[in-house]
Design a protein around this motif. Structure first.
Motif, PDB file in Angstrom:
ATOM      1  N   TYR A  89       0.833  -1.204   0.000  1.00  0.00           N
ATOM      2  CA  TYR A  89       0.000   0.000   0.000  1.00  0.00           C
ATOM      3  C   TYR A  89       0.872   1.259   0.000  1.00  0.00           C
ATOM      4  N   SER A  90       0.343   2.308  -0.646  1.00  0.00           N
ATOM      5  CA  SER A  90       0.977   3.614  -0.599  1.00  0.00           C
ATOM      6  C   SER A  90       0.015   4.587   0.092  1.00  0.00           C
ATOM      7  N   ALA A  91       0.207   5.875  -0.138  1.00  0.00           N
ATOM      8  CA  ALA A  91      -0.697   6.848   0.478  1.00  0.00           C
ATOM      9  C   ALA A  91      -2.136   6.593   0.015  1.00  0.00           C
ATOM     10  N   MET A  92      -3.094   6.857   0.887  1.00  0.00           N
ATOM     11  CA  MET A  92      -4.508   6.631   0.577  1.00  0.00           C
ATOM     12  C   MET A  92      -5.046   7.827  -0.219  1.00  0.00           C
ATOM     13  N   LEU A 107     -17.918  14.572   1.674  1.00  0.00           N
ATOM     14  CA  LEU A 107     -16.816  13.851   2.328  1.00  0.00           C
ATOM     15  C   LEU A 107     -15.495  14.592   2.075  1.00  0.00           C
ATOM     16  N   THR A 108     -14.458  14.205   2.800  1.00  0.00           N
ATOM     17  CA  THR A 108     -13.135  14.760   2.528  1.00  0.00           C
ATOM     18  C   THR A 108     -12.680  14.279   1.147  1.00  0.00           C
ATOM     19  N   PRO A 109     -11.774  15.004   0.487  1.00  0.00           N
ATOM     20  CA  PRO A 109     -11.358  14.594  -0.860  1.00  0.00           C
ATOM     21  C   PRO A 109     -10.822  13.158  -0.902  1.00  0.00           C
ATOM     22  N   HIS A 110     -10.127  12.760   0.147  1.00  0.00           N
ATOM     23  CA  HIS A 110      -9.581  11.409   0.217  1.00  0.00           C
ATOM     24  C   HIS A 110      -9.955  10.804   1.568  1.00  0.00           C
ATOM     25  N   PRO A 111     -10.155   9.472   1.606  1.00  0.00           N
ATOM     26  CA  PRO A 111     -10.460   8.871   2.913  1.00  0.00           C
ATOM     27  C   PRO A 111      -9.219   8.861   3.813  1.00  0.00           C
ATOM     28  N   VAL A 112      -9.470   8.811   5.103  1.00  0.00           N
ATOM     29  CA  VAL A 112      -8.367   8.611   6.065  1.00  0.00           C
ATOM     30  C   VAL A 112      -7.905   7.153   5.952  1.00  0.00           C
ATOM     31  N   PHE A 113      -6.623   6.933   6.066  1.00  0.00           N
ATOM     32  CA  PHE A 113      -6.066   5.577   6.044  1.00  0.00           C
ATOM     33  C   PHE A 113      -5.817   5.160   7.502  1.00  0.00           C
ATOM     34  N   ALA A 114      -6.466   4.090   7.941  1.00  0.00           N
ATOM     35  CA  ALA A 114      -6.247   3.575   9.304  1.00  0.00           C
ATOM     36  C   ALA A 114      -5.649   2.176   9.208  1.00  0.00           C
ATOM     37  N   ALA A 125       8.786   6.658   7.357  1.00  0.00           N
ATOM     38  CA  ALA A 125       9.304   7.392   6.187  1.00  0.00           C
ATOM     39  C   ALA A 125       8.623   6.963   4.888  1.00  0.00           C
ATOM     40  N   SER A 126       7.713   5.990   4.956  1.00  0.00           N
ATOM     41  CA  SER A 126       7.100   5.481   3.725  1.00  0.00           C
ATOM     42  C   SER A 126       6.078   6.484   3.180  1.00  0.00           C
ATOM     43  N   PRO A 127       5.768   6.378   1.872  1.00  0.00           N
ATOM     44  CA  PRO A 127       4.756   7.275   1.274  1.00  0.00           C
ATOM     45  C   PRO A 127       3.403   7.183   1.963  1.00  0.00           C
ATOM     46  N   ILE A 128       3.095   6.044   2.577  1.00  0.00           N
ATOM     47  CA  ILE A 128       1.820   5.912   3.311  1.00  0.00           C
ATOM     48  C   ILE A 128       1.642   7.094   4.242  1.00  0.00           C
ATOM     49  N   PHE A 129       2.727   7.463   4.913  1.00  0.00           N
ATOM     50  CA  PHE A 129       2.661   8.553   5.891  1.00  0.00           C
ATOM     51  C   PHE A 129       3.147   9.877   5.298  1.00  0.00           C
ATOM     52  N   GLN A 130       4.235   9.812   4.528  1.00  0.00           N
ATOM     53  CA  GLN A 130       4.846  11.053   4.043  1.00  0.00           C
ATOM     54  C   GLN A 130       4.004  11.745   2.975  1.00  0.00           C
ATOM     55  N   GLN A 131       3.238  10.962   2.218  1.00  0.00           N
ATOM     56  CA  GLN A 131       2.455  11.567   1.136  1.00  0.00           C
ATOM     57  C   GLN A 131       0.953  11.501   1.412  1.00  0.00           C
ATOM     58  N   ALA A 132       0.592  11.276   2.663  1.00  0.00           N
ATOM     59  CA  ALA A 132      -0.829  11.108   3.002  1.00  0.00           C
ATOM     60  C   ALA A 132      -1.584  12.427   2.849  1.00  0.00           C
TER      61      ALA A 132
END
Ligand SMILES: NC(=O)c1ccc[n+]([C@@H]2O[C@H](COP(=O)([O-])OP(=O)(O)OC[C@H]3O[C@@H](n4cnc5c(N)ncnc54)[C@H](OP(=O)(O)O)[C@@H]3O)[C@@H](O)[C@H]2O)c1
Length: 251
Positions: A89-92, A107-114, A125-132
């Motif tokens: 997975y990458s950023a949501m 709704l928000t433009p993108h869903p929150v990733f949990a 440091a992964s895009p999941i968090f850095q590019q969220a």
């Protein structure tokens, strides 16, 4: 019927070639009472949840179309860390059309990733968090390492829900309190097992992929202690070629 053309065969009457809005409306029916916990899986006819360790080999254009539409409809996409790692997975982030549909629906433009993890084997440091586009949430346990929790807290909201396993009931309550009541879980099998066992599940969207896998692949739920069977009611059946797209809600 070819590629991602999707038609309804239950309940009747059927229509040929539903548009994305029509499909979204079918999946929105009955979900008004929040929190609402929806889970989405693809399985082979003989019950395999993976092909060569991933779900991609079971999926097709229709499954991917519904997968994207379900992301359009939710506040939060909830995923177990095993799936996050296995599926890379990458950023949501949803596509432009989905973003427009989400904003139009309030709704928000993108869903929150949990993400659910006991080990916290997740890279801040992964895009999941850095590019969220929306700050992610990590659900973990009080036994997780405090230093790892601190590192992840720099890039996500870290919630402790349980001692050695994340308790699904507490997690759903926290999401609802945060205003994230449309909960869309993309797996995997251990997290799904916990959601079933906790009684938190409201809906299963299951794509039946027209293939036989044999082998030793996991089925779509596993891990949790045996429980009394949970009765489900068929809400609709969509068809695309030989692929079935089933929607079951708790009876
Ligand atoms: N067919 C499909 O539609 C589909 C969908 C999703 C996934 N999959 C496949 O399923 C496989 C992964 O299976 P899986 O069962 O390992 O997936 P999973 O449930 O996503 O991952 C299990 C891991 O998630 C965390 N986790 C889940 N529930 C937890 C809980 N209640 N408390 C604490 N941590 C929890 C733990 O992470 P930590 O190890 O970090 O503690 C646990 O080891 C992959 O091969 C993936 O491709 C298939």
């Amino acid at each position: 019927m070819t590629d991602a053309t999707i038609a309804r065969i239950f309940p009747l009457p059927s229509e040929e070639g539903l548009g994305d809005d029509g499909i979204a409306s079918l999946y929105s029916d009955g979900t008004e009472g929040l929190p609402w916990v929806r889970v989405n899986f693809v399985s082979s006819i003989d019950g395999a949840a993976t092909q060569q360790g991933l779900s991609a080999g079971l999926s097709d254009a229709a499954d991917r179309r519904v997968f994207a539409i379900l992301r359009r409809l939710c506040d939060v996409v909830l995923v177990g860390a095993g799936t996050v790692r296995a599926e890379g997975y990458s950023a949501m982030r949803v596509d432009d059309a989905s973003e427009r549909a989400r904003v139009a629906a309030g709704l928000t433009p993108h869903p929150v990733f949990a993400i659910v993890s006991a080990s916290l084997d997740l890279d801040p440091a992964s895009p999941i968090f850095q590019q969220a586009p929306e700050r992610p949430i990590v659900f973990t346990t009080s036994l997780s390492r405090p230093d790892t929790r601190e590192a992840l807290a720099e890039v996500a909201d870290v919630e402790i829900c349980g001692r050695d396993r994340v308790e699904a009931g507490a997690m759903v309550k926290i999401l609802a309190e945060r205003g994230l009541g449309r909960i869309h879980c993309e797996g995997g099998p251990h997290l799904f097992g916990d959601l079933i066992a906790s009684g938190e599940l409201d809906e299963l969207c299951l794509t039946v992929s027209p293939r036989l896998e044999a082998g030793v692949a996991s089925r779509i739920s596993t891990g949790a202690s045996p429980i009394a069977p949970v009765g489900m009611r068929l809400a609709h059946t969509l068809v695309s070629g030989s692929t079935l797209l089933l929607r079951y809600v708790k009876a």
